[in-house]
Design a protein around this motif. Structure first.
Motif, PDB file in Angstrom:
ATOM      1  N   PHE A  52       0.836  -1.191   0.000  1.00  0.00           N
ATOM      2  CA  PHE A  52       0.000   0.000   0.000  1.00  0.00           C
ATOM      3  C   PHE A  52       0.876   1.248   0.000  1.00  0.00           C
ATOM      4  CE2 PHE A  52      -4.175  -1.755   2.004  1.00  0.00           C
ATOM      5  CZ  PHE A  52      -4.500  -2.322   0.789  1.00  0.00           C
ATOM      6  N   PRO A  53       0.314   2.403  -0.361  1.00  0.00           N
ATOM      7  CA  PRO A  53       1.104   3.642  -0.408  1.00  0.00           C
ATOM      8  C   PRO A  53       1.807   3.984   0.909  1.00  0.00           C
ATOM      9  CG  PRO A  53      -0.971   3.961  -1.531  1.00  0.00           C
ATOM     10  CD  PRO A  53      -1.034   2.610  -0.876  1.00  0.00           C
ATOM     11  N   ASP A  54       1.244   3.545   2.038  1.00  0.00           N
ATOM     12  CA  ASP A  54       1.886   3.833   3.334  1.00  0.00           C
ATOM     13  C   ASP A  54       3.007   2.849   3.654  1.00  0.00           C
ATOM     14  OD1 ASP A  54       0.502   1.538   3.993  1.00  0.00           O
ATOM     15  OD2 ASP A  54      -0.690   2.456   5.577  1.00  0.00           O
ATOM     16  N   GLY A  55       3.275   1.892   2.757  1.00  0.00           N
ATOM     17  CA  GLY A  55       4.342   0.922   2.949  1.00  0.00           C
ATOM     18  C   GLY A  55       3.899  -0.409   3.514  1.00  0.00           C
ATOM     19  N   ALA A  56       2.670  -0.509   3.981  1.00  0.00           N
ATOM     20  CA  ALA A  56       2.169  -1.773   4.531  1.00  0.00           C
ATOM     21  C   ALA A  56       2.091  -2.821   3.426  1.00  0.00           C
ATOM     22  CB  ALA A  56       0.796  -1.572   5.161  1.00  0.00           C
ATOM     23  N   VAL A  57       2.533  -4.044   3.731  1.00  0.00           N
ATOM     24  CA  VAL A  57       2.427  -5.162   2.797  1.00  0.00           C
ATOM     25  C   VAL A  57       1.274  -6.030   3.275  1.00  0.00           C
ATOM     26  CG1 VAL A  57       3.604  -7.169   1.817  1.00  0.00           C
ATOM     27  CG2 VAL A  57       4.862  -5.051   2.210  1.00  0.00           C
ATOM     28  N   VAL A  58       0.298  -6.265   2.377  1.00  0.00           N
ATOM     29  CA  VAL A  58      -0.962  -6.884   2.764  1.00  0.00           C
ATOM     30  C   VAL A  58      -1.364  -7.976   1.776  1.00  0.00           C
ATOM     31  CG1 VAL A  58      -1.784  -4.771   3.897  1.00  0.00           C
ATOM     32  CG2 VAL A  58      -2.294  -5.152   1.489  1.00  0.00           C
ATOM     33  N   VAL A  59      -2.252  -8.857   2.225  1.00  0.00           N
ATOM     34  CA  VAL A  59      -2.897  -9.836   1.350  1.00  0.00           C
ATOM     35  C   VAL A  59      -4.314  -9.336   1.110  1.00  0.00           C
ATOM     36  CG1 VAL A  59      -3.722 -12.203   1.114  1.00  0.00           C
ATOM     37  CG2 VAL A  59      -1.528 -11.761   2.218  1.00  0.00           C
ATOM     38  N   LYS A  60      -4.689  -9.217  -0.158  1.00  0.00           N
ATOM     39  CA  LYS A  60      -6.029  -8.739  -0.530  1.00  0.00           C
ATOM     40  C   LYS A  60      -6.506  -9.488  -1.759  1.00  0.00           C
ATOM     41  CE  LYS A  60      -6.144  -5.675   2.659  1.00  0.00           C
ATOM     42  NZ  LYS A  60      -6.907  -5.968   3.833  1.00  0.00           N
ATOM     43  N   ARG A  61      -7.795  -9.351  -2.044  1.00  0.00           N
ATOM     44  CA  ARG A  61      -8.375  -9.945  -3.238  1.00  0.00           C
ATOM     45  C   ARG A  61      -8.343  -8.923  -4.373  1.00  0.00           C
ATOM     46  NH1 ARG A  61     -10.353 -14.593  -3.745  1.00  0.00           N
ATOM     47  NH2 ARG A  61     -10.775 -14.826  -1.513  1.00  0.00           N
ATOM     48  N   ALA A  62      -7.777  -9.315  -5.509  1.00  0.00           N
ATOM     49  CA  ALA A  62      -7.753  -8.458  -6.695  1.00  0.00           C
ATOM     50  C   ALA A  62      -9.138  -8.525  -7.338  1.00  0.00           C
ATOM     51  CB  ALA A  62      -6.680  -8.928  -7.669  1.00  0.00           C
ATOM     52  N   VAL A  63      -9.864  -7.438  -7.304  1.00  0.00           N
ATOM     53  CA  VAL A  63     -11.240  -7.437  -7.789  1.00  0.00           C
ATOM     54  C   VAL A  63     -11.305  -7.107  -9.270  1.00  0.00           C
ATOM     55  CG1 VAL A  63     -13.506  -6.378  -7.520  1.00  0.00           C
ATOM     56  CG2 VAL A  63     -12.126  -6.882  -5.511  1.00  0.00           C
ATOM     57  N   GLU A  64     -10.653  -6.001  -9.665  1.00  0.00           N
ATOM     58  CA  GLU A  64     -10.668  -5.638 -11.078  1.00  0.00           C
ATOM     59  C   GLU A  64      -9.525  -4.685 -11.395  1.00  0.00           C
ATOM     60  OE1 GLU A  64     -14.426  -3.773 -11.794  1.00  0.00           O
ATOM     61  OE2 GLU A  64     -13.829  -1.904 -10.848  1.00  0.00           O
ATOM     62  N   ARG A  65      -9.160  -4.683 -12.672  1.00  0.00           N
ATOM     63  CA  ARG A  65      -8.135  -3.747 -13.143  1.00  0.00           C
ATOM     64  C   ARG A  65      -8.764  -2.363 -13.222  1.00  0.00           C
ATOM     65  NH1 ARG A  65      -3.752  -4.615 -15.339  1.00  0.00           N
ATOM     66  NH2 ARG A  65      -2.814  -6.620 -15.689  1.00  0.00           N
ATOM     67  N   ARG A  66      -7.987  -1.371 -12.814  1.00  0.00           N
ATOM     68  CA  ARG A  66      -8.415   0.021 -12.914  1.00  0.00           C
ATOM     69  C   ARG A  66      -7.204   0.870 -13.252  1.00  0.00           C
ATOM     70  NH1 ARG A  66     -12.874   1.509  -8.298  1.00  0.00           N
ATOM     71  NH2 ARG A  66     -14.279  -0.214  -8.726  1.00  0.00           N
ATOM     72  N   THR A  67      -7.449   2.127 -13.490  1.00  0.00           N
ATOM     73  CA  THR A  67      -6.379   3.071 -13.792  1.00  0.00           C
ATOM     74  C   THR A  67      -6.073   3.888 -12.542  1.00  0.00           C
ATOM     75  OG1 THR A  67      -7.144   3.176 -16.070  1.00  0.00           O
ATOM     76  CG2 THR A  67      -5.686   4.942 -15.335  1.00  0.00           C
ATOM     77  N   THR A  68      -4.793   4.063 -12.256  1.00  0.00           N
ATOM     78  CA  THR A  68      -4.394   4.864 -11.101  1.00  0.00           C
ATOM     79  C   THR A  68      -4.616   6.348 -11.404  1.00  0.00           C
ATOM     80  OG1 THR A  68      -2.114   5.096 -11.865  1.00  0.00           O
ATOM     81  CG2 THR A  68      -2.613   3.179 -10.465  1.00  0.00           C
ATOM     82  N   ARG A  69      -4.483   7.173 -10.393  1.00  0.00           N
ATOM     83  CA  ARG A  69      -4.637   8.626 -10.579  1.00  0.00           C
ATOM     84  C   ARG A  69      -3.652   9.184 -11.582  1.00  0.00           C
ATOM     85  NH1 ARG A  69      -6.249  11.583  -5.009  1.00  0.00           N
ATOM     86  NH2 ARG A  69      -7.704   9.993  -4.300  1.00  0.00           N
ATOM     87  N   SER A  70      -2.483   8.562 -11.667  1.00  0.00           N
ATOM     88  CA  SER A  70      -1.462   9.030 -12.609  1.00  0.00           C
ATOM     89  C   SER A  70      -1.674   8.479 -14.015  1.00  0.00           C
ATOM     90  CB  SER A  70      -0.070   8.649 -12.106  1.00  0.00           C
ATOM     91  OG  SER A  70       0.046   7.243 -12.059  1.00  0.00           O
ATOM     92  N   GLY A  71      -2.709   7.651 -14.194  1.00  0.00           N
ATOM     93  CA  GLY A  71      -3.019   7.108 -15.514  1.00  0.00           C
ATOM     94  C   GLY A  71      -2.399   5.766 -15.808  1.00  0.00           C
ATOM     95  N   GLY A  72      -1.654   5.206 -14.860  1.00  0.00           N
ATOM     96  CA  GLY A  72      -1.023   3.909 -15.060  1.00  0.00           C
ATOM     97  C   GLY A  72      -1.952   2.757 -14.720  1.00  0.00           C
ATOM     98  N   PRO A  73      -1.558   1.537 -15.068  1.00  0.00           N
ATOM     99  CA  PRO A  73      -2.373   0.368 -14.750  1.00  0.00           C
ATOM    100  C   PRO A  73      -2.348   0.064 -13.255  1.00  0.00           C
ATOM    101  CG  PRO A  73      -0.306  -0.328 -15.726  1.00  0.00           C
ATOM    102  CD  PRO A  73      -0.331   1.183 -15.785  1.00  0.00           C
ATOM    103  N   GLY A  74      -3.458  -0.422 -12.747  1.00  0.00           N
ATOM    104  CA  GLY A  74      -3.534  -0.750 -11.328  1.00  0.00           C
ATOM    105  C   GLY A  74      -4.630  -1.751 -11.044  1.00  0.00           C
TER     106      GLY A  74
END
Length: 118
Positions: A52-74
């Motif tokens: 995550f942006p705060d540096g935390a490393v987490v396990v999560k479910r990838a729900v869908e591809r989206r575009t980041t605020r900067s326009g990159g893939p996410g």
């Protein structure tokens, strides 16, 4: 996963992760050990290890591809237990480069009910 800053391998195919929170119940429980792949690509519905942006490393479910605020893939990442933990509802879209690994299976406890990994 732990909220501390774990060392993430920069080479190799596989690694291990340990679940520490309640956010992925009922699929995963605190103490579960996971086998992860650093070479596989995330896919919708699968579990991933992400930073995550705060540096935390987490396990999560990838729900869908989206575009980041900067326009990159996410990816839009969510907890299986929305009452616990932090996910993309709080942090926004996570850059694809910050999706570090794909969860392959739970190694421990074994045997046991198979988590919904994919």
């Amino acid at each position: 996963m732990s909220e501390r800053q774990p060392r993430v391998p920069t080479s190799g195919w596989f690694g291990l992760a340990r679940v520490t929170g309640e956010s992925m119940r009922p699929a995963l429980h605190p103490g579960d050990r996971l086998l992860v792949s650093y070479r596989r690509r995330a896919r919708a519905g699968g579990l991933v290890v992400a930073r995550f942006p705060d540096g935390a490393v987490v396990v999560k479910r990838a729900v869908e591809r989206r575009t980041t605020r900067s326009g990159g893939p996410g990816w839009w990442l969510l907890s299986d237990n929305p009452e616990a933990g932090v996910d993309s509802r709080h942090r926004g879209v996570i850059a694809e480069a910050d999706v570090l690994a794909v969860v392959l299976c739970r190694l421990w406890p074994w045997p046991g009910p198979s988590p919904r990994i994919r």
